[in-house]
Design a protein around this motif. Structure first.
Motif: not given
Length: 125
Positions: A65-86
């Motif tokens: 499920f995708i939680a749509c109540k709150n937005l979150h931010t992250a800088d590039i150093s926080q990205l651990v891995s990529s898993h495709g796309k919706v």
């Protein structure tokens, strides 16, 4: 690795996540960088949409499920891995939920809808 609207990422050290652990999230805007968190449970307090289904892709391991109540931010150093796309249908569902959100500001909605519309442009009817 770089941000991409509709991309699914594993992100570490998200400020709102307690206890601290990496979380999967969908990128919904690049400027400003904004993510919606992915959860394994549909909790009303997160205003979720049940769209990520276990299909022909390695992620998620179960329906999510995708939680749509709150937005979150992250800088590039926080990205651990990529898993495709919706896919485009899932992205359209996210767009519709954002458009009707009671929790996001008007500016947040306008900014995010503009970013999503750029991706969905060929499919917007």
């Amino acid at each position: 690795m770089s941000y991409k609207v509709s991309g699914i990422f594993l992100i570490k050290d998200i400020a709102a996540v307690n206890p601290k652990k990496p979380k999967y999230a969908v990128c919904i805007c690049i400027d400003p960088v904004s993510f919606l968190l992915i959860n394994s449970e549909n909790r009303p307090m997160y205003d979720c949409i049940p769209i990520l289904k276990k299909r022909d892709r390695p992620f998620p391991e179960h329906d999510s499920f995708i939680a749509c109540k709150n937005l979150h931010t992250a800088d590039i150093s926080q990205l651990v891995s990529s898993h495709g796309k919706v896919d485009s249908l899932e992205l359209q569902t996210i767009r519709d939920k954002i458009a009707g959100s009671k929790f996001l500001t008007r500016l947040q909605k306008v900014t995010i809808l503009s970013a999503l519309d750029e991706i969905l442009k060929p499919e917007i009817k």
